[in-house]
Design a protein around this motif. Structure first.
Motif, mmCIF file in Angstrom:
data_model
loop_
_atom_site.group_PDB
_atom_site.id
_atom_site.type_symbol
_atom_site.label_atom_id
_atom_site.label_comp_id
_atom_site.label_asym_id
_atom_site.label_seq_id
_atom_site.Cartn_x
_atom_site.Cartn_y
_atom_site.Cartn_z
ATOM 1 N N PHE A 1 17.176 10.516 29.538
ATOM 2 C CA PHE A 1 16.721 12.023 29.393
ATOM 3 C C PHE A 1 15.408 12.114 28.542
ATOM 4 N N ARG A 2 14.365 12.449 28.921
ATOM 5 C CA ARG A 2 13.033 13.106 28.054
ATOM 6 C C ARG A 2 12.744 14.278 28.367
ATOM 7 N N ASN A 3 12.389 14.880 27.383
ATOM 8 C CA ASN A 3 11.975 16.246 27.532
ATOM 9 C C ASN A 3 10.424 16.199 27.889
ATOM 10 N N GLU A 4 9.847 15.788 29.138
ATOM 11 C CA GLU A 4 8.588 15.602 29.389
ATOM 12 C C GLU A 4 7.846 16.803 29.466
ATOM 13 N N ILE A 5 6.893 17.015 28.565
ATOM 14 C CA ILE A 5 6.082 18.197 28.596
ATOM 15 C C ILE A 5 5.383 18.429 29.995
ATOM 16 N N PHE B 1 8.697 11.642 40.656
ATOM 17 C CA PHE B 1 7.913 10.727 39.657
ATOM 18 C C PHE B 1 8.320 10.704 38.122
ATOM 19 N N ARG B 2 8.189 11.797 37.618
ATOM 20 C CA ARG B 2 8.300 11.863 36.274
ATOM 21 C C ARG B 2 9.371 13.363 36.079
ATOM 22 N N THR B 3 10.630 12.994 35.500
ATOM 23 C CA THR B 3 11.529 14.172 35.527
ATOM 24 C C THR B 3 12.150 14.060 34.051
ATOM 25 N N ARG B 4 12.954 15.334 34.006
ATOM 26 C CA ARG B 4 13.457 15.383 32.405
ATOM 27 C C ARG B 4 14.812 14.563 32.469
ATOM 28 N N SER C 1 0.438 4.011 40.187
ATOM 29 C CA SER C 1 1.431 4.499 39.052
ATOM 30 C C SER C 1 2.433 3.564 38.846
ATOM 31 N N GLU C 2 2.827 3.494 37.665
ATOM 32 C CA GLU C 2 3.956 2.727 37.272
ATOM 33 C C GLU C 2 5.357 2.768 37.868
ATOM 34 N N VAL C 3 5.945 1.948 38.339
ATOM 35 C CA VAL C 3 7.275 2.098 38.597
ATOM 36 C C VAL C 3 8.308 1.315 37.826
ATOM 37 N N GLU C 4 7.749 0.172 37.195
ATOM 38 C CA GLU C 4 8.805 -0.426 36.428
ATOM 39 C C GLU C 4 8.003 -1.256 35.262
ATOM 40 N N THR D 1 13.383 -5.879 31.637
ATOM 41 C CA THR D 1 13.058 -5.456 32.690
ATOM 42 C C THR D 1 13.441 -3.945 32.795
ATOM 43 N N SER D 2 12.504 -3.088 32.901
ATOM 44 C CA SER D 2 13.045 -1.592 32.934
ATOM 45 C C SER D 2 12.399 -0.826 34.237
ATOM 46 N N ALA D 3 13.295 -0.487 35.064
ATOM 47 C CA ALA D 3 12.861 0.376 36.225
ATOM 48 C C ALA D 3 13.556 1.600 36.459
ATOM 49 N N GLY D 4 12.796 2.702 36.965
ATOM 50 C CA GLY D 4 13.064 3.932 37.118
ATOM 51 C C GLY D 4 13.757 3.766 38.509
ATOM 52 N N LEU D 5 15.108 4.283 38.546
ATOM 53 C CA LEU D 5 15.568 4.270 40.064
ATOM 54 C C LEU D 5 15.088 5.491 40.830
HETATM 55 P P1 ATP Z 1 5.441 6.761 31.646
HETATM 56 O O1 ATP Z 1 4.142 6.015 30.862
HETATM 57 O O2 ATP Z 1 4.996 6.836 33.142
HETATM 58 O O3 ATP Z 1 5.915 7.664 30.995
HETATM 59 P P2 ATP Z 1 6.839 4.667 30.052
HETATM 60 O O4 ATP Z 1 5.807 3.687 29.846
HETATM 61 O O5 ATP Z 1 7.266 5.583 29.245
HETATM 62 O O6 ATP Z 1 6.507 5.438 31.524
HETATM 63 P P3 ATP Z 1 9.209 3.349 30.300
HETATM 64 O O7 ATP Z 1 9.564 3.850 28.796
HETATM 65 O O8 ATP Z 1 8.723 1.991 30.102
HETATM 66 O O9 ATP Z 1 8.098 4.328 30.876
HETATM 67 O O10 ATP Z 1 10.393 3.365 31.130
HETATM 68 C C1 ATP Z 1 10.682 2.439 31.940
HETATM 69 C C2 ATP Z 1 10.672 2.963 33.685
HETATM 70 O O11 ATP Z 1 11.240 4.187 33.451
HETATM 71 C C3 ATP Z 1 9.405 3.413 33.933
HETATM 72 O O12 ATP Z 1 8.733 2.380 34.560
HETATM 73 C C4 ATP Z 1 9.945 4.383 35.094
HETATM 74 O O13 ATP Z 1 10.312 4.095 36.464
HETATM 75 C C5 ATP Z 1 11.033 4.876 34.450
HETATM 76 N N1 ATP Z 1 10.808 6.348 33.863
HETATM 77 C C6 ATP Z 1 10.508 6.611 32.646
HETATM 78 N N2 ATP Z 1 10.190 8.044 32.082
HETATM 79 C C7 ATP Z 1 10.478 8.650 33.266
HETATM 80 C C8 ATP Z 1 10.572 9.789 33.643
HETATM 81 N N3 ATP Z 1 10.291 11.054 32.766
HETATM 82 N N4 ATP Z 1 11.117 10.325 35.159
HETATM 83 C C9 ATP Z 1 11.541 9.237 35.821
HETATM 84 N N5 ATP Z 1 11.234 7.948 35.633
HETATM 85 C C10 ATP Z 1 11.017 7.582 34.499
#
Ligand code: ATP
Length: 441
Positions: free
Chosen positions: A185-189, A196-199, A270-273, A312-316
């Motif tokens: 969980f991240r309180n993305e502003i 792609f970017r969710t809370r 954009s970053e996936v992993e 290795t950290s991927a967002g599902l």
């Molecule tokens: P970003 O720069 O896009 O915020 P990050 O560098 O903070 O990403 P990491 O902390 O390295 O991301 O997290 C690893 C992976 O988790 C990311 O590559 C992404 O796939 C996924 N991830 C991170 N934040 C989110 C989010 N808010 N929503 C969906 N997926 C996320």
């Protein structure tokens, strides 16, 4: 073909891949729900990741740690101190931006002379302010400072704090890895670009414990293995993938070296992993904060050390968006939209259709469904013309159509139809089973 995120969002809603959260209440910011097709697709991706990590590597095991953990973990990890984004607001149009996305020169930018990318006004931008991204909650009956806990912003820390227990139970020798899939969980502003970017999201993380000095080699190995997963397992086109290396000023507080696997989304690369060398940063801090010895004992060489960690950290969910974007195809020649999902991850592997709703064909088709369904997910469909049924499944990404007609009643053969080429062959049921099964390996 103009592949836009809007088209993908609309198809996702219509077909039941992804819905916005709390739809009947007008939605809930940056949270999404996965419909019948989406949950199958998500589970398939996660299962292949899990299999790739654990079954294909003797030295990697799994873990499932809690979302809530001791709050001191987040002090030790640096998240309470460091885990925030710098944000700027335009006082004119009230737009909010991540400052580091507006400029590469965060430190020296003259914000009072900055032009708002949205309304174009100059001189109305606030200086960057920091926002902590962790969700806070209260644990227990009393709301005091001692009861504050956090929803984990990453799954990694659950692995670090369990690593000695896992090593003790499995007797694994370094190098070894621990894999975990779970919610974060991240309180993305600033939440944008659909899922792609969710809370609330899911991470698939593998933490690989190496001897210091062997870390650079492990980094190379994992970079190669991870990118192959996208092409060989998920079927993503290699020209839409690339590595991006973090320069010194982009590195997270814990990292010695970091690479992103990026995908060429409709909204840009954009970053996936992320593949990160986290050194012994986390274990050292957990040693200090917990007072527990977290050193690994190397019996052969009779030495103790804190391992270095390659993660290795991927967002599902981002991975799911990657395959949706990559597979979206407007077949203009045939006026249809096709999700060219790899059969391995396709939510439904085959649609089974009786050509007509009479003459015993539906009953026969049901028997065929019963034969196929122990092996993989199939759907029975008798609604509408055969062409319409096929096209519906093309949008769902279903790679095969199996049609039962009058000849089936005579000789047991069926028609197998291929989604991408629309080619059709006559085959025995046994053959159909073989064709589909071999495409899932
Ligand atoms: P970003 O720069 O896009 O915020 P990050 O560098 O903070 O990403 P990491 O902390 O390295 O991301 O997290 C690893 C992976 O988790 C990311 O590559 C992404 O796939 C996924 N991830 C991170 N934040 C989110 C989010 N808010 N929503 C969906 N997926 C996320």
């Amino acid at each position: 073909m103009n592949k836009t995120i809007e088209k993908i969002v609309s198809l996702c809603k219509q077909r039941g891949f992804v819905y916005q959260s709390s739809d009947i209440y007008g939605g809930f910011g940056a949270v999404y729900d996965y419909g019948p097709l989406g949950v199958e697709l998500k589970n398939n991706i996660a299962n292949y990741w899990w299999k790739e990590m654990t079954r294909n590597h003797e030295n990697i095991v799994g873990l499932d740690s809690g979302i809530l953990m001791h709050p001191k973990i987040w002090e030790a990890s640096g998240h309470i101190g460091e885990f925030h984004d710098p944000l700027v607001d335009c006082k004119q149009c009230k737009s909010r931006y991540r400052a580091d996305e507006l400029t590469e020169n965060l430190e020296n930018e003259e914000w009072d002379k900055f032009k708002c990318p949205k309304c174009g006004t100059t001189g109305k931008m606030t200086p960057p302010r920091q926002f902590n991204l962790m969700f806070k909650t209260e644990v227990g009956a009393l709301e005091d400072s001692g009861s504050t806990a956090y929803l984990r912003p990453e799954t990694a820390q659950g692995i670090y704090v369990n690593y000695k227990l896992v090593q003790g139970s499995t007797r694994m020798k370094i190098p070894f890895g621990i894999a975990q899939i779970g919610k974060a969980f991240r309180n993305e502003i600033i939440a944008r670009n659909f899922i792609f970017r969710t809370r609330e999201f899911e991470q698939m993380e593998m933490q690989y414990f190496t001897k210091p000095g062997d870390d650079d080699k492990a980094m190379e190995e994992w970079k190669e293995k991870r990118i192959k997963f996208y092409t060989n397992i998920l079927g993503v086109a290699s020209e839409n993938l690339r590595f991006h290396k973090h320069e010194k000023n982009e590195l997270a507080h814990y990292a010695k070296e970091a690479w992103d696997i990026e995908y060429n989304f409709p909204f840009g690369w954009s970053e996936v992993e992320g593949i990160h060398n986290r050194t012994d940063f986390d274990l050292k801090n957990h040693e200090n904060h917990s007072g527990k010895n977290l050193k690994y004992f190397d019996q052969e060489n009779n030495e103790r050390y804190l391992p270095y960690i390659i993660e290795t950290s991927a967002g599902l969910n981002r991975m799911l968006l990657t395959v949706l974007a990559d597979s979206y195809w407007e077949d203009t020649e045939n006026s249809r939209i096709v999700m060219k999902l790899d059969p391995k991850i396709a939510p439904i592997k085959a649609v089974v259709c009786p050509l007509v709703k009479k003459d015993g064909l539906p009953e026969k088709a049901r028997l065929i469904v019963d034969t196929l369904k122990p092996h993989f997910n199939v759907l029975y469909d008798q609604q509408g013309s055969i062409g319409k049924r096929y096209y519906r499944q093309d949008e769902a990404g279903t790679p095969y159509g199996v049609t039962i007609d009058h000849q089936t009643m005579d000789d047991g053969t069926v028609t197998i139809r291929y989604r991408d080429t629309q080619k059709q062959d006559r085959a025995s049921l046994e053959n159909v089973l073989n064709i589909i099964q071999s495409s899932l390996l």
